[in-house]
Design a protein around this motif. Structure first.
Motif, PDB file in Angstrom:
ATOM      1  N   ASP A  31      -9.099  -8.350   8.948  1.00 53.34           N
ATOM      2  CA  ASP A  31      -9.496  -6.946   8.876  1.00 53.34           C
ATOM      3  C   ASP A  31     -10.983  -6.869   8.530  1.00 53.34           C
ATOM      4  O   ASP A  31     -11.415  -7.366   7.479  1.00 53.34           O
ATOM      5  CB  ASP A  31      -8.665  -6.216   7.815  1.00 53.34           C
ATOM      6  CG  ASP A  31      -8.998  -4.738   7.753  1.00 53.34           C
ATOM      7  OD1 ASP A  31      -8.386  -3.956   8.504  1.00 53.34           O
ATOM      8  OD2 ASP A  31      -9.874  -4.361   6.945  1.00 53.34           O
ATOM      9  N   ARG A  32     -11.766  -6.241   9.385  1.00 53.08           N
ATOM     10  CA  ARG A  32     -13.218  -6.156   9.213  1.00 53.08           C
ATOM     11  C   ARG A  32     -13.595  -5.364   7.963  1.00 53.08           C
ATOM     12  O   ARG A  32     -14.487  -5.759   7.213  1.00 53.08           O
ATOM     13  CB  ARG A  32     -13.841  -5.528  10.457  1.00 53.08           C
ATOM     14  CG  ARG A  32     -15.298  -5.094  10.342  1.00 53.08           C
ATOM     15  CD  ARG A  32     -16.253  -6.221   9.996  1.00 53.08           C
ATOM     16  NE  ARG A  32     -16.229  -7.308  10.952  1.00 53.08           N
ATOM     17  CZ  ARG A  32     -17.011  -8.381  10.848  1.00 53.08           C
ATOM     18  NH1 ARG A  32     -17.851  -8.496   9.808  1.00 53.08           N
ATOM     19  NH2 ARG A  32     -16.940  -9.337  11.738  1.00 53.08           N
ATOM     20  N   ASN A  33     -12.922  -4.241   7.702  1.00 52.14           N
ATOM     21  CA  ASN A  33     -13.268  -3.421   6.538  1.00 52.14           C
ATOM     22  C   ASN A  33     -13.025  -4.162   5.231  1.00 52.14           C
ATOM     23  O   ASN A  33     -13.840  -4.112   4.302  1.00 52.14           O
ATOM     24  CB  ASN A  33     -12.470  -2.110   6.554  1.00 52.14           C
ATOM     25  CG  ASN A  33     -12.909  -1.184   7.668  1.00 52.14           C
ATOM     26  OD1 ASN A  33     -14.061  -1.203   8.093  1.00 52.14           O
ATOM     27  ND2 ASN A  33     -11.979  -0.369   8.165  1.00 52.14           N
ATOM     28  N   ALA A  34     -11.905  -4.862   5.147  1.00 49.27           N
ATOM     29  CA  ALA A  34     -11.605  -5.636   3.943  1.00 49.27           C
ATOM     30  C   ALA A  34     -12.603  -6.777   3.774  1.00 49.27           C
ATOM     31  O   ALA A  34     -13.056  -7.076   2.663  1.00 49.27           O
ATOM     32  CB  ALA A  34     -10.180  -6.175   4.006  1.00 49.27           C
ATOM     33  N   LEU A 191     -11.230  -4.183 -10.757  1.00 51.35           N
ATOM     34  CA  LEU A 191     -10.458  -4.102  -9.518  1.00 51.35           C
ATOM     35  C   LEU A 191     -11.261  -3.272  -8.523  1.00 51.35           C
ATOM     36  O   LEU A 191     -11.541  -2.098  -8.762  1.00 51.35           O
ATOM     37  CB  LEU A 191      -9.095  -3.463  -9.776  1.00 51.35           C
ATOM     38  CG  LEU A 191      -8.206  -4.156 -10.820  1.00 51.35           C
ATOM     39  CD1 LEU A 191      -6.857  -3.470 -10.903  1.00 51.35           C
ATOM     40  CD2 LEU A 191      -8.042  -5.635 -10.510  1.00 51.35           C
ATOM     41  N   VAL A 192     -11.615  -3.878  -7.398  1.00 47.94           N
ATOM     42  CA  VAL A 192     -12.540  -3.251  -6.450  1.00 47.94           C
ATOM     43  C   VAL A 192     -11.824  -2.456  -5.377  1.00 47.94           C
ATOM     44  O   VAL A 192     -12.156  -1.289  -5.122  1.00 47.94           O
ATOM     45  CB  VAL A 192     -13.449  -4.315  -5.799  1.00 47.94           C
ATOM     46  CG1 VAL A 192     -14.367  -3.672  -4.756  1.00 47.94           C
ATOM     47  CG2 VAL A 192     -14.269  -5.038  -6.867  1.00 47.94           C
ATOM     48  N   ARG A 193     -10.848  -3.076  -4.728  1.00 47.90           N
ATOM     49  CA  ARG A 193     -10.224  -2.426  -3.561  1.00 47.90           C
ATOM     50  C   ARG A 193      -8.884  -3.069  -3.248  1.00 47.90           C
ATOM     51  O   ARG A 193      -8.750  -4.299  -3.283  1.00 47.90           O
ATOM     52  CB  ARG A 193     -11.151  -2.545  -2.360  1.00 47.90           C
ATOM     53  CG  ARG A 193     -10.550  -2.030  -1.057  1.00 47.90           C
ATOM     54  CD  ARG A 193     -11.419  -2.339   0.124  1.00 47.90           C
ATOM     55  NE  ARG A 193     -10.728  -2.037   1.373  1.00 47.90           N
ATOM     56  CZ  ARG A 193     -11.259  -1.352   2.362  1.00 47.90           C
ATOM     57  NH1 ARG A 193     -12.490  -0.895   2.268  1.00 47.90           N
ATOM     58  NH2 ARG A 193     -10.585  -1.144   3.466  1.00 47.90           N
ATOM     59  N   CYS A 199      -3.337  -6.507   6.715  1.00 42.87           N
ATOM     60  CA  CYS A 199      -4.693  -7.004   6.976  1.00 42.87           C
ATOM     61  C   CYS A 199      -4.738  -8.522   7.083  1.00 42.87           C
ATOM     62  O   CYS A 199      -5.827  -9.104   7.218  1.00 42.87           O
ATOM     63  CB  CYS A 199      -5.644  -6.536   5.871  1.00 42.87           C
ATOM     64  SG  CYS A 199      -5.891  -4.749   5.818  1.00 42.87           S
ATOM     65  N   PHE A 200      -3.579  -9.174   7.019  1.00 40.29           N
ATOM     66  CA  PHE A 200      -3.507 -10.640   7.084  1.00 40.29           C
ATOM     67  C   PHE A 200      -2.596 -11.070   8.228  1.00 40.29           C
ATOM     68  O   PHE A 200      -1.689 -10.351   8.641  1.00 40.29           O
ATOM     69  CB  PHE A 200      -2.929 -11.203   5.776  1.00 40.29           C
ATOM     70  CG  PHE A 200      -3.740 -10.920   4.548  1.00 40.29           C
ATOM     71  CD1 PHE A 200      -4.684 -11.821   4.094  1.00 40.29           C
ATOM     72  CD2 PHE A 200      -3.551  -9.743   3.835  1.00 40.29           C
ATOM     73  CE1 PHE A 200      -5.419 -11.553   2.966  1.00 40.29           C
ATOM     74  CE2 PHE A 200      -4.281  -9.467   2.703  1.00 40.29           C
ATOM     75  CZ  PHE A 200      -5.227 -10.378   2.256  1.00 40.29           C
ATOM     76  N   TRP A 201      -2.893 -12.263   8.726  1.00 39.50           N
ATOM     77  CA  TRP A 201      -1.969 -12.929   9.643  1.00 39.50           C
ATOM     78  C   TRP A 201      -1.852 -14.389   9.234  1.00 39.50           C
ATOM     79  O   TRP A 201      -2.877 -15.046   9.055  1.00 39.50           O
ATOM     80  CB  TRP A 201      -2.458 -12.864  11.097  1.00 39.50           C
ATOM     81  CG  TRP A 201      -1.411 -13.442  12.015  1.00 39.50           C
ATOM     82  CD1 TRP A 201      -0.316 -12.827  12.532  1.00 39.50           C
ATOM     83  CD2 TRP A 201      -1.359 -14.800  12.469  1.00 39.50           C
ATOM     84  NE1 TRP A 201       0.423 -13.710  13.271  1.00 39.50           N
ATOM     85  CE2 TRP A 201      -0.188 -14.923  13.243  1.00 39.50           C
ATOM     86  CE3 TRP A 201      -2.164 -15.933  12.259  1.00 39.50           C
ATOM     87  CZ2 TRP A 201       0.190 -16.136  13.836  1.00 39.50           C
ATOM     88  CZ3 TRP A 201      -1.789 -17.140  12.847  1.00 39.50           C
ATOM     89  CH2 TRP A 201      -0.627 -17.222  13.640  1.00 39.50           C
ATOM     90  N   PRO A 202      -0.621 -14.907   9.090  1.00 36.66           N
ATOM     91  CA  PRO A 202       0.647 -14.186   9.088  1.00 36.66           C
ATOM     92  C   PRO A 202       0.691 -13.146   7.951  1.00 36.66           C
ATOM     93  O   PRO A 202       0.050 -13.327   6.918  1.00 36.66           O
ATOM     94  CB  PRO A 202       1.685 -15.286   8.845  1.00 36.66           C
ATOM     95  CG  PRO A 202       0.982 -16.564   9.138  1.00 36.66           C
ATOM     96  CD  PRO A 202      -0.440 -16.347   8.816  1.00 36.66           C
ATOM     97  N   ARG A 203       1.473 -12.122   8.152  1.00 33.87           N
ATOM     98  CA  ARG A 203       1.552 -11.047   7.169  1.00 33.87           C
ATOM     99  C   ARG A 203       2.340 -11.507   5.946  1.00 33.87           C
ATOM    100  O   ARG A 203       3.491 -11.936   6.079  1.00 33.87           O
ATOM    101  CB  ARG A 203       2.219  -9.822   7.788  1.00 33.87           C
ATOM    102  CG  ARG A 203       2.387  -8.666   6.825  1.00 33.87           C
ATOM    103  CD  ARG A 203       2.880  -7.431   7.516  1.00 33.87           C
ATOM    104  NE  ARG A 203       3.087  -6.343   6.568  1.00 33.87           N
ATOM    105  CZ  ARG A 203       3.080  -5.060   6.891  1.00 33.87           C
ATOM    106  NH1 ARG A 203       2.888  -4.707   8.153  1.00 33.87           N
ATOM    107  NH2 ARG A 203       3.271  -4.133   5.984  1.00 33.87           N
TER     108      ARG A 203
END
Length: 279
Positions: A31-34, A191-193, A199-203
Motif C-alpha cells: 500500500d503506497r499510502n501506508a 502511535l502514528v497510524r 494493505c499486506f500480501w499475503p493478508r
C-alpha cells in the motif's frame, strides 16, 4: 516491478516459485499510502544512516533510497537477501546483510545506527525491538566502537496493532506489560497510524500500526547492572500481575498496587527502594 501492486508482487512470487513464509512473518506491505506514512514519520534528512530489519521484497528499502538515505538491510530469508540489491539496481547506498537479526543484534552488528525504520516481521518483531532498544546505558558495553549509542535515537516500525498498543500502554491500561515498561524506560512512544490488514500480501489476520519511538535520555545514567535488576523485578511482578506487589515481594514492600498500575517513574522508584538482597 511496482512493489506496492498486490498483483505484481503475487505474480513475481508465482513466477519465481517463492512462497511467503509464515514462520518468518513474511507479510509484504503493498500500500503506497501506508509506505509513505512510515517514511514520513521517520522525518530523516537525505544522507541519514538507517537500519532496516526484514526488508522482504524491498518496498520500504526502495522508498528510503529514493529519499537519499543510506540503508543497511538485514534479511533472514536467503532467497530475498540474495535478490534485494540486484532487484533495486545495485544502489551504492544499500548494504544487505543476510542473517537472523536477533543474532546480529547480540553480536553488535546492528549497533550505532541513529535510526531504525522497518516493517518488522510479525513473528519476531517484538523480540527484535526489545533486544535493539535495550542496548542502552552508561558504559562502553552499550556503545558502538565509535563511542556512539548502540541503540537507535529514533525507531519507526510497523508492527501488529496489539504489539503497538502494548508498547504505548500507560499505567492502568489492560495492555500494560513488560514490553511497554521496558521500552518506555528509554523511549517516548507515539502511535502514528493504523494500517489495515488489506494493505499486506499475503493478508494477515489482524491489522498493524505505525509506531515511532524517540529516545528521551532521562535514564542514560542507569548502568547495565541496574537495568538488569529493573528487568528482573518488573518481570517477576508481571508474571503475577493479578497479585498485589506487597504479596509478590512479601516482607520487602507494603503495597496494594498491581504491576500494571505503576508508571515508569513509579517502577524506577520501586526498584531504587527495594532492598537488593531481597531479590
Amino acid at each position: 516491478m511496482n512493489l506496492t501492486s498486490p498483483s505484481q508482487v503475487k505474480a513475481w512470487c508465482i513466477d519465481h516459485g517463492f512462497h511467503p513464509n509464515k514462520v518468518l512473518g513474511q507479510n509484504f506491505l503493498v500500500d503506497r499510502n501506508a509506505l509513505e506514512a512510515i517514511v514520513d514519520a521517520a522525518a530523516l534528512p537525505p544522507g541519514a544512516r538507517v537500519l532496516e530489519i526484514g526488508p522482504g521484497l524491498g518496498v520500504l528499502t526502495e522508498e528510503m533510497l529514493r529519499r537519499g538515505y543510506a540503508v543497511t538491510a538485514i534479511e533472514k530469508d536467503p532467497v530475498l537477501a540474495e535478490r534485494l540489491a540486484e532487484a533495486l539496481g545495485n544502489p551504492p547506498d544499500l548494504t544487505v546483510r543476510a542473517g537472523d537479526a536477533l543474532d546480529l543484534i547480540k553480536e553488535g552488528a546492528c549497533d550505532g545506527f541513529p535510526s531504525l525504520v522497518s516493517n518488522l516481521p510479525y513473528q519476531a518483531g517484538t523480540r527484535i525491538l526489545l533486544e535493539l532498544t535495550q542496548r542502552t546505558g552508561g558504559t562502553r558495553s552499550c556503545a558502538s566502537e565509535s563511542g556512539a549509542s548502540a541503540a537507535p535515537e529514533t525507531a519507526v516500525v510497523l508492527v501488529q496493532t496489539e504489539v503497538a498498543e502494548r508498547l504505548a500502554a500507560g499505567p492502568g491500561s489492560k495492555a500494560r506489560g513488560l514490553a511497554g515498561v521496558w521500552v518506555q524506560l528509554d523511549y517516548d512512544v507515539q502511535l502514528v497510524r493504523a494500517v489495515k490488514a488489506s494493505c499486506f500480501w499475503p493478508r494477515p489476520e489482524i491489522g498493524s500500526t505505525v509506531v515511532r519511538l524517540t529516545r528521551h535520555h532521562r535514564n542514560d545514567a542507569r548502568f547495565p547492572e541496574w537495568r538488569a535488576r529493573f528487568r528482573q523485578i518488573t518481570k517477576q511482578a508481571f508474571e503475577h500481575r493479578r497479585k498485589q506487589l506487597g504479596a509478590i515481594f512479601k516482607g520487602l514492600v507494603q503495597s496494594t498496587a498491581r504491576a500494571e498500575q505503576l508508571s515508569n517513574a513509579d517502577w524506577i522508584a520501586f526498584v531504587d527502594n527495594l532492598e537488593p538482597q531481597g531479590i
